[in-house]
Design a protein around this motif. Sequence first.
Motif, PDB file in Angstrom:
ATOM      1  N   THR A 132       0.845  -1.190   0.000  1.00 17.49           N
ATOM      2  CA  THR A 132       0.000   0.000   0.000  1.00 17.49           C
ATOM      3  C   THR A 132       0.880   1.239   0.000  1.00 17.49           C
ATOM      4  O   THR A 132       1.816   1.338   0.799  1.00 17.49           O
ATOM      5  CB  THR A 132      -0.909   0.028   1.243  1.00 17.49           C
ATOM      6  OG1 THR A 132      -1.765  -1.118   1.226  1.00 17.49           O
ATOM      7  CG2 THR A 132      -1.759   1.291   1.257  1.00 17.49           C
ATOM      8  N   VAL A 133       0.591   2.172  -0.902  1.00 17.38           N
ATOM      9  CA  VAL A 133       1.325   3.438  -0.923  1.00 17.38           C
ATOM     10  C   VAL A 133       0.853   4.269   0.267  1.00 17.38           C
ATOM     11  O   VAL A 133      -0.276   4.746   0.300  1.00 17.38           O
ATOM     12  CB  VAL A 133       1.091   4.212  -2.235  1.00 17.38           C
ATOM     13  CG1 VAL A 133       1.880   5.522  -2.221  1.00 17.38           C
ATOM     14  CG2 VAL A 133       1.491   3.365  -3.438  1.00 17.38           C
ATOM     15  N   ALA A 134       1.734   4.410   1.260  1.00 17.72           N
ATOM     16  CA  ALA A 134       1.355   5.108   2.488  1.00 17.72           C
ATOM     17  C   ALA A 134       1.596   6.605   2.390  1.00 17.72           C
ATOM     18  O   ALA A 134       0.860   7.399   2.972  1.00 17.72           O
ATOM     19  CB  ALA A 134       2.119   4.537   3.676  1.00 17.72           C
ATOM     20  N   MET A 135       2.640   6.991   1.674  1.00 15.61           N
ATOM     21  CA  MET A 135       2.907   8.419   1.486  1.00 15.61           C
ATOM     22  C   MET A 135       3.867   8.596   0.319  1.00 15.61           C
ATOM     23  O   MET A 135       4.499   7.632  -0.143  1.00 15.61           O
ATOM     24  CB  MET A 135       3.464   9.065   2.755  1.00 15.61           C
ATOM     25  CG  MET A 135       4.741   8.478   3.283  1.00 15.61           C
ATOM     26  SD  MET A 135       5.216   9.316   4.829  1.00 15.61           S
ATOM     27  CE  MET A 135       6.751   8.477   5.215  1.00 15.61           C
ATOM     28  N   ILE A 136       3.942   9.835  -0.165  1.00 19.04           N
ATOM     29  CA  ILE A 136       4.832  10.192  -1.267  1.00 19.04           C
ATOM     30  C   ILE A 136       5.824  11.241  -0.765  1.00 19.04           C
ATOM     31  O   ILE A 136       5.446  12.250  -0.202  1.00 19.04           O
ATOM     32  CB  ILE A 136       4.053  10.772  -2.468  1.00 19.04           C
ATOM     33  CG1 ILE A 136       2.969   9.799  -2.957  1.00 19.04           C
ATOM     34  CG2 ILE A 136       5.009  11.130  -3.594  1.00 19.04           C
ATOM     35  CD1 ILE A 136       3.479   8.561  -3.633  1.00 19.04           C
ATOM     36  N   GLY A 137       7.101  11.038  -0.941  1.00 15.31           N
ATOM     37  CA  GLY A 137       8.179  11.929  -0.510  1.00 15.31           C
ATOM     38  C   GLY A 137       9.412  11.090  -0.581  1.00 15.31           C
ATOM     39  O   GLY A 137       9.304  10.000  -1.066  1.00 15.31           O
ATOM     40  N   PHE A 138      10.569  11.359  -0.242  1.00 15.44           N
ATOM     41  CA  PHE A 138      11.211  12.616  -0.022  1.00 15.44           C
ATOM     42  C   PHE A 138      11.566  13.291  -1.338  1.00 15.44           C
ATOM     43  O   PHE A 138      11.933  14.459  -1.385  1.00 15.44           O
ATOM     44  CB  PHE A 138      12.485  12.403   0.823  1.00 15.44           C
ATOM     45  CG  PHE A 138      13.572  11.607   0.110  1.00 15.44           C
ATOM     46  CD1 PHE A 138      14.682  12.260  -0.384  1.00 15.44           C
ATOM     47  CD2 PHE A 138      13.460  10.244  -0.075  1.00 15.44           C
ATOM     48  CE1 PHE A 138      15.688  11.554  -1.049  1.00 15.44           C
ATOM     49  CE2 PHE A 138      14.463   9.538  -0.742  1.00 15.44           C
ATOM     50  CZ  PHE A 138      15.576  10.183  -1.224  1.00 15.44           C
ATOM     51  N   SER A 183      19.435  10.070  -6.912  1.00 11.26           N
ATOM     52  CA  SER A 183      19.448  10.804  -5.648  1.00 11.26           C
ATOM     53  C   SER A 183      20.417  10.144  -4.682  1.00 11.26           C
ATOM     54  O   SER A 183      20.700   8.947  -4.796  1.00 11.26           O
ATOM     55  CB  SER A 183      18.040  10.786  -5.043  1.00 11.26           C
ATOM     56  OG  SER A 183      18.049  11.190  -3.688  1.00 11.26           O
ATOM     57  N   PRO A 184      20.922  10.895  -3.708  1.00 12.82           N
ATOM     58  CA  PRO A 184      21.571  10.226  -2.577  1.00 12.82           C
ATOM     59  C   PRO A 184      20.535   9.357  -1.858  1.00 12.82           C
ATOM     60  O   PRO A 184      19.332   9.637  -1.913  1.00 12.82           O
ATOM     61  CB  PRO A 184      22.024  11.392  -1.685  1.00 12.82           C
ATOM     62  CG  PRO A 184      22.058  12.578  -2.587  1.00 12.82           C
ATOM     63  CD  PRO A 184      20.971  12.359  -3.595  1.00 12.82           C
ATOM     64  N   GLY A 185      20.995   8.312  -1.200  1.00 10.46           N
ATOM     65  CA  GLY A 185      20.035   7.468  -0.495  1.00 10.46           C
ATOM     66  C   GLY A 185      20.711   6.377   0.303  1.00 10.46           C
ATOM     67  O   GLY A 185      21.815   5.944  -0.028  1.00 10.46           O
ATOM     68  N   GLY A 186      20.018   5.929   1.347  1.00 14.09           N
ATOM     69  CA  GLY A 186      20.607   4.944   2.237  1.00 14.09           C
ATOM     70  C   GLY A 186      19.879   3.619   2.301  1.00 14.09           C
ATOM     71  O   GLY A 186      20.168   2.790   3.163  1.00 14.09           O
ATOM     72  N   TRP A 187      18.924   3.399   1.386  1.00 20.91           N
ATOM     73  CA  TRP A 187      18.198   2.135   1.413  1.00 20.91           C
ATOM     74  C   TRP A 187      19.020   1.041   0.746  1.00 20.91           C
ATOM     75  O   TRP A 187      19.885   1.310  -0.095  1.00 20.91           O
ATOM     76  CB  TRP A 187      16.844   2.290   0.719  1.00 20.91           C
ATOM     77  CG  TRP A 187      15.877   3.164   1.480  1.00 20.91           C
ATOM     78  CD1 TRP A 187      16.194   4.184   2.334  1.00 20.91           C
ATOM     79  CD2 TRP A 187      14.459   3.100   1.453  1.00 20.91           C
ATOM     80  NE1 TRP A 187      15.049   4.757   2.836  1.00 20.91           N
ATOM     81  CE2 TRP A 187      13.970   4.115   2.314  1.00 20.91           C
ATOM     82  CE3 TRP A 187      13.547   2.298   0.783  1.00 20.91           C
ATOM     83  CZ2 TRP A 187      12.612   4.328   2.523  1.00 20.91           C
ATOM     84  CZ3 TRP A 187      12.184   2.514   0.982  1.00 20.91           C
ATOM     85  CH2 TRP A 187      11.727   3.511   1.851  1.00 20.91           C
TER      86      TRP A 187
END
Length: 217
Positions: A132-138, A183-187
């Motif tokens: 489920t798409v809970a939110m959109i960002g960053f 993008s930079p990212g840490g996932w």
Amino acid sequence: MKGLFTLSILSEKAICVFLNKEIGLEAHREVLKLKETIESQKWPWLLETVPAYNSLGIFVDISFFESNTSLLIFFENWFSENIIDVNDASFPKTLIKSIPIKYDGVDLSFVSNYCKIPVNEVIAIHSQAVYTVAMIGFLPGFPYLLGMDERIFVPRKSTPRLKVAKGSVGIGGFQTGIYPSESPGGWQIIGTTALELFDLENLSYLSIGDKVKFKPI
């Protein structure tokens, strides 16, 4: 409604309503119910509501109020006088959007080793779930997806990468998501998709409340 929500000032023209419940699908359903209820009031000064995992941002035309403090007081009074039945909250019915994915991510082996699960099983677990798409960002169009199997929960990187390629599919803790642009990212990156998630004409391909399933290719 005392005890169900906590209100705080978010900015000079916004407040945030926090649901006093752990992050999860149940909490997010209740956030969407709250969003629906507030928008149904048709207040002329209400500009936008922005849902997240267990909170709702409420943005207003502050010229209708003396200050953001008076805005906060208004909602404190409104919540105390109104009953919002969040128990009947449910996601709107929606088609499941399929996301094609190549499980070729640079961190797939790390996820396998960390979770002590073979790579092919990590792929099966990740691709069988309905999210489920809970939110959109960053980033514009970046979907935060709830519903991942806890067997493949992994922490984010202690030091984020300076560049994560567009279309990278990652895992960060209990959530999975897709980088719509470089993008930079840490996932932890487990795969890639060629699907365009954001463009200036159509904006975000995914919306809050959408259902998503990954399709290995």
